[in-house]
Design an enzyme around this catalytic site. Structure first.
Site, PDB file in Angstrom:
ATOM      1  N   LYS A   1       3.142   5.983   8.944  1.00 27.92           N
ATOM      2  CA  LYS A   1       2.368   4.899   9.527  1.00 27.92           C
ATOM      3  C   LYS A   1       1.370   5.493  10.521  1.00 27.92           C
ATOM      4  O   LYS A   1       1.746   6.267  11.416  1.00 27.92           O
ATOM      5  CB  LYS A   1       3.290   3.908  10.241  1.00 27.92           C
TER       6      LYS A   1
ATOM      7  N   LYS B   1       3.242  -6.067  -3.620  1.00 28.44           N
ATOM      8  CA  LYS B   1       4.449  -6.498  -2.922  1.00 28.44           C
ATOM      9  C   LYS B   1       4.740  -7.933  -3.353  1.00 28.44           C
ATOM     10  O   LYS B   1       3.846  -8.789  -3.329  1.00 28.44           O
ATOM     11  CB  LYS B   1       4.264  -6.427  -1.408  1.00 28.44           C
TER      12      LYS B   1
END
Length: 327
Positions: A155, A251
């Protein structure tokens, strides 16, 4: 006939699952995740689906449950197509859609991959997420993860990203690397950023710019494929994204279910885009349908249950950096 079937019985409830430590991205830290669990019964068989509200789109467990409870009584005999036609995309629809797929599996005795005409499942290498932190902590986290995970997902935040990637590479020099910019590179020279990250073997960059500002990627000559995440919601988005990206992250919560996610995969492949299948923080109940779709993906990021303090039973198997169905 459809009208001869008994009405479906639908229930929805919220559950809170603690995170193992904390999960940190550029938008903030999470110490728990609230999920919505939906059950759909025909009176004999029961299907279950789990979804994670998309908090950055304003979803909560409570408003997802409200949406399910409003939809079900008005559509007592519904199927996946009716869901697509009459319910807004998002986590509420995902929970219902996945519960319908699970119900069909229970009714027919067929596994999901056969029901959905997907490839027969095999174990898949899944990324493991290294939360956003200072470089030293990310290096330590990568070193700890490298013993069991060959693919790491970092991240990033748009600040000090080179130092973070270099640190992770030092901690896990043999690991494959994916980075997720989480829409934080709007003001950066993306091609230059990618050239720097390439020296550490980064093989995919997720969502470098804000959703809706994808045109910032016009004429960007990146040595690393760019992957749309927050910009990609449904199959209708693919045509507009194809000029700017080389891959899309599917997703189920964003798409609003496995049904629409399969349509996204079809559209992406037709447009020449590669596929990543990802997840939100979730238990294995949510990962199971995503795993079925991930059989078509080039990159897999289904580590949601590994980031929780505990998982739901029966749990997916995570071993040696791979994810597979429970025995």
């Amino acid at each position: 006939m459809e009208s001869d079937r008994p009405p479906l019985i639908v229930t929805a409830a919220a559950e809170r699952w603690p995170v193992n430590g904390s999960f940190v991205i550029s938008r903030g830290a999470k110490t728990h995740v609230d999920v919505v669990v939906c059950t759909v019964s025909d009176g004999t068989h029961q299907g279950m689906g789990e979804a994670t509200p998309i908090y950055y789109e304003g979803e909560t467990a409570e408003n997802c449950i409200t949406a399910i409870e409003a939809f079900a009584p008005a559509h007592d005999r519904f199927n996946q197509q009716i869901l697509l036609d009459d319910m807004q995309r998002g986590a509420a629809r995902n929970a219902l859609d996945c519960a319908l797929w699970d119900l069909a599996c229970k009714q027919t005795g067929q596994p999901l991959w056969q029901q959905a005409s997907l490839p027969e499942p095999r174990a898949l290498t899944s990324a493991f997420t290294i939360s956003l932190s200072d470089p030293a902590q990310m290096e330590a986290d990568a070193r700890a993860a490298a013993d069991t995970h060959s693919l790491l997902k970092l991240k990033l935040s748009g600040s000090d990203d080179h130092e973070r990637v270099a640190a992770v590479h030092r901690g896990a020099p043999e690991a494959r690397l994916i980075v997720d910019a989480n829409e934080s590179w709007n003001d950066l020279d993306i091609a230059a950023e990618a050239r720097i990250l390439a020296q550490w073997g980064v093989e995919l960059i997720e969502q470098p710019v804000s959703a809706g500002r994808d045109d910032l990627l016009a004429d960007v000559d990146s040595p690393i494929p760019l992957c749309a995440d927050e910009s990609c919601h449904t199959s209708a988005d693919i045509a507009a994204l194809a000029p700017y990206y080389q891959a899309v992250n599917i997703k189920l919560d964003k798409a609003g279910g496995l049904t629409e996610s399969i349509k996204i995969a079809d559209a992406a492949e037709q447009a020449g885009l590669k596929i990543m299948v990802g997840c939100m923080l979730s238990t294995s109940l949510a990962i199971r349908p995503a795993f079925a779709l991930a059989q078509r993906a080039q990159w897999v990021d289904l580590d949601g249950p590994l980031l929780l303090a505990q998982d739901r039973k029966p749990a997916m198997q995570f071993a040696g950096g791979e994810v597979m169905l429970e025995a």
